[in-house]
Design an enzyme around this catalytic site. Structure first.
Site, short mmCIF file in Angstrom:
data_model
loop_
_atom_site.label_atom_id
_atom_site.label_comp_id
_atom_site.label_asym_id
_atom_site.label_seq_id
_atom_site.Cartn_x
_atom_site.Cartn_y
_atom_site.Cartn_z
N TYR A 232 34.89 33.96 35.85
CA TYR A 232 36.01 34.03 34.90
C TYR A 232 35.62 33.11 33.75
O TYR A 232 35.45 31.91 33.94
CB TYR A 232 37.31 33.56 35.55
CG TYR A 232 37.94 34.61 36.44
CD1 TYR A 232 38.93 35.47 35.96
CD2 TYR A 232 37.50 34.79 37.76
CE1 TYR A 232 39.48 36.44 36.78
CE2 TYR A 232 38.05 35.76 38.57
CZ TYR A 232 39.04 36.58 38.08
OH TYR A 232 39.58 37.56 38.88
N HIS A 264 34.69 43.36 33.65
CA HIS A 264 35.64 43.95 34.60
C HIS A 264 37.06 43.98 34.04
O HIS A 264 37.73 45.00 34.07
CB HIS A 264 35.58 43.16 35.90
CG HIS A 264 36.40 43.77 36.99
ND1 HIS A 264 37.73 43.50 37.14
CD2 HIS A 264 36.07 44.64 37.96
CE1 HIS A 264 38.18 44.18 38.18
NE2 HIS A 264 37.20 44.87 38.70
N HIS A 265 37.56 42.84 33.57
CA HIS A 265 38.83 42.86 32.85
C HIS A 265 38.93 41.66 31.91
O HIS A 265 38.17 40.70 32.03
CB HIS A 265 40.04 42.95 33.79
CG HIS A 265 40.33 41.74 34.61
ND1 HIS A 265 40.11 41.66 35.96
CD2 HIS A 265 40.84 40.52 34.27
CE1 HIS A 265 40.46 40.49 36.41
NE2 HIS A 265 40.92 39.76 35.41
N HIS A 335 36.75 38.47 32.92
CA HIS A 335 36.22 38.50 34.29
C HIS A 335 34.93 39.32 34.27
O HIS A 335 34.96 40.52 33.99
CB HIS A 335 37.25 39.15 35.23
CG HIS A 335 36.74 39.40 36.62
ND1 HIS A 335 37.40 40.20 37.51
CD2 HIS A 335 35.63 38.95 37.27
CE1 HIS A 335 36.71 40.24 38.64
NE2 HIS A 335 35.64 39.49 38.52
N HIS A 414 51.31 42.03 39.88
CA HIS A 414 50.44 40.90 40.19
C HIS A 414 50.70 40.32 41.57
O HIS A 414 51.83 39.97 41.90
CB HIS A 414 50.63 39.80 39.13
CG HIS A 414 49.80 38.58 39.37
ND1 HIS A 414 48.45 38.55 39.11
CD2 HIS A 414 50.11 37.35 39.85
CE1 HIS A 414 47.97 37.34 39.43
NE2 HIS A 414 48.96 36.60 39.88
N HIS A 416 48.17 37.90 44.72
CA HIS A 416 46.85 37.31 44.98
C HIS A 416 46.12 38.19 46.01
O HIS A 416 46.41 39.38 46.12
CB HIS A 416 47.01 35.86 45.39
CG HIS A 416 47.34 34.97 44.22
ND1 HIS A 416 47.63 33.63 44.32
CD2 HIS A 416 47.40 35.25 42.89
CE1 HIS A 416 47.87 33.14 43.12
NE2 HIS A 416 47.73 34.10 42.24
N MET A 489 51.62 35.60 45.66
CA MET A 489 52.62 35.86 44.61
C MET A 489 53.10 37.31 44.77
O MET A 489 52.41 38.11 45.39
CB MET A 489 52.00 35.70 43.22
CG MET A 489 51.61 34.28 42.88
SD MET A 489 51.08 34.18 41.15
CE MET A 489 51.01 32.38 40.96
#
Length: 576
Positions: A232, A264-265, A335, A414, A416, A489
């Protein structure tokens, strides 16, 4: 000869491709396909397949597709740059090669075959009795071989994958040697992998863009991608001094040529206005050298993930940035996914924001739905699918939303690492009315802001209920809610207009009731668990022996106990 395997006669006239092409093998063992059947129309144009994604990290396989909602079908175009003896392409629940739904092209060294197949729980391939991947054609081009095929969303075949809204795990495998039959293909020996995409893109007409539109690129400054699988990268950028209020009306990715399979993002965050300045930084987000103040840059302006297109705001709204009360500082986060551990690759990818000084009627807002980040919500270890639900209640929307309501037009789910499914539904007068966003194959490694197929209107008194499903089969102790990557989360960031003061509408179980649960567990337990107030909630969860009784009582507690509501104007200020 290339044969379309399977016995089902094809009803559509354009698909009579029993003998699609004559083939021959060259010295390099690649096969050339010459299409001898005249397809309706000419070679498909690039615009016929608006969506595109590289399947493998080297970029040897490139998938393009389009979605036909009237036909309820997806048309695929697969470019194979260096074809050996065939390939597998398909879909499975989470990207595994077992229980997968596959289209297979293979050669026995003389003839080539194409068919719809499936793999069982052991990974053994079987020809499907119902052929639902329909081969439409194949053509040779200087860049490689193009295969065109079609697949209906739903085929009523129990062996087939149901293509739904949300994430789809695509899998691929390359055959390096000729195989005598489909059954002889050994999945475990394949050079293969997976790619996640949203296949069913919404069919949204692109809004008209204003003539005074300007653009700004927030990009990495020629960084060397670290030679490790996952990075990241964080880079701080800033808006010009005295930059007035503008509306962002669209954004799109800027990906350095050659790095399409590595980026990737990406996300652009705006920093909080409570600090006058932020330090410059250009480096890994998890580095010890990263200034702590960067953790105050969490307001999302733009988010893109592989396979996503440009993102457009609705004609009547834009995302405000610049002007008084808005920070000039932005954080770009990229990422990089580099499984082949390329060394020395340079990258200047990022996001291009399009904005206008002619403000639209409404400011867009972002609201957090779901669960509060707190350890009182926990998932026992060894669970296949454990469900937690967060509520945005009627009392909160009654207080905080304008009488005319708000319009949700996009959503970013979202969790984890344990998250497997996320869904938000709108409920009115105690009845579920509409799904806001659902992803039944959700992956924490693929989070993008998705435009909704239809705008969802939310009025005062409505409820928004967000449910997350988790898998903790690989864990030996309880997983509690929180900010850490091994904590969990359950969030849906909804993008809506007109902006209100409501930034967060979430819940958690009432802590007093959780305390009663710990007392009950203690009473039924042989060994003493210390449930004294000075022991933290995570420690109490970690010390529970997870027998069936303790699991079932926790599920019941979460389903029936009163909740603690957070109806917040900003992260610290609540509505009364």
């Amino acid at each position: 000869r290339m044969q379309n395997s399977g016995s089902k006669p094809c009803s559509c006239p354009s698909l009579k491709l029993r003998e699609v092409a004559s083939m021959y093998l060259t010295m390099v063992a690649a096969f050339l396909v010459i299409l001898v059947v005249a397809l309706q129309g000419s070679v498909p144009q690039k615009s016929d397949f608006p969506y595109k994604v590289p399947l493998d990290p080297q970029g040897l396989l490139e998938l393009s597709w389009n979605v036909s909602y009237p036909e309820q079908a997806v048309h695929f175009q697969l470019l194979i740059r260096e074809l050996r003896f065939g390939l597998l392409f398909g879909m499975s629940d989470r990207g595994e090669f077992e229980n997968a739904d596959l289209a297979v092209l293979w050669s026995d060294g003389h003839n080539s075959y194409f068919g719809d197949a499936w793999s069982d729980a052991k990974g053994q391939l079987h020809m499907d009795s119902q052929q639902d991947y329909q081969l439409l054609g194949a053509r040779r081009a200087p860049e490689g071989l193009y295969l065109l095929f079609r697949r209906a969303f739903s085929t009523c075949d129990p062996k087939d994958y149901l293509i739904e809204d949300g994430t789809v795990h695509l899998i691929y495998g390359i055959l390096e040697k000729p195989v005598p039959s489909l059954q002889a293909i050994n999945i475990s020996a394949l050079h293969g992998g997976l790619q996640r995409v949203q296949l069913l893109k919404p069919n949204i007409s692109i809004p008209e863009l204003p003539s005074d539109m300007k653009s700004m690129e927030i990009t990495a400054p020629d960084v060397v991608i670290p030679s490790q699988e996952t990075t990241y990268w964080c880079y701080m950028a800033e808006l010009p001094e005295g930059f007035p209020k503008h509306h962002i009306i669209m954004y799109e990715p800027v990906v350095t040529a050659g790095n399409e399979a590595l980026v990737h993002h990406m996300e652009v965050f705006q920093c909080t206005a409570q600090f006058d300045s932020f330090p410059h930084y250009n480096g890994p987000c998890d580095s010890k050298m990263k200034p702590d103040r960067l953790n105050y840059c969490r307001h999302v302006l733009a988010a893109w993930a592989m396979g996503a297109q440009a993102f457009y705001y609705p004609e009547e709204a834009g995302l405000a940035f610049g002007g008084p009360g808005s920070s000039r500082y932005l954080r770009l986060e990229i990422h990089y996914h580099n499984p082949l551990v390329f060394k020395g690759r340079r990258d200047s990818s990022g996001i291009r924001l399009y904005y206008t000084a002619t403000l639209r009627p409404y400011d867009a807002g972002i609201m957090e739905l779901g669960l509060v980040y707190t350890p009182v919500m926990a998932i026992p270890p060894g669970e296949h699918s454990f469900v937690l639900t967060g509520y945005c209640t009627d009392k909160c929307t009654q207080l905080a939303l304008p009488a005319a309501g708000i319009r949700i037009f996009a959503s970013q789910l979202h969790t984890h690492l344990a998250g497997r499914k996320v869904v938000t539904v709108l409920s009115r007068d105690g009845r579920e009315r509409q799904v806001v966003n659902a992803d039944g194959h959700y992956s924490p490694h693929f989070q993008e802001i998705r435009m909704l197929k239809e705008v969802v209107a939310v009025f005062p008194g409505d409820e928004l209920i967000t449910t997350c499903t988790y898998n903790t089969e690989d864990r030996s102790r309880a997983t509690v809610g929180g900010f850490g990557i091994l904590e969990e989360m359950c969030v849906n960031y909804v993008h809506y207009y007109p902006q209100t003061q409501l930034e967060l509408c979430k819940s958690a179980v009432d802590p007093g009731y959780l305390h009663r649960y710990f007392n009950l567990v203690n009473r039924f337990n042989d060994e003493e668990i210390c449930m004294c107030p000075q022991v933290s909630v995570p420690q109490q969860f970690y010390s529970i022996p997870w027998n069936t009784f303790n699991r079932d009582v926790l599920k019941s507690l979460y389903a029936f106990a009163p909740i603690s509501m957070h109806c917040n104007k900003s992260s610290a200020v609540r509505f009364p």
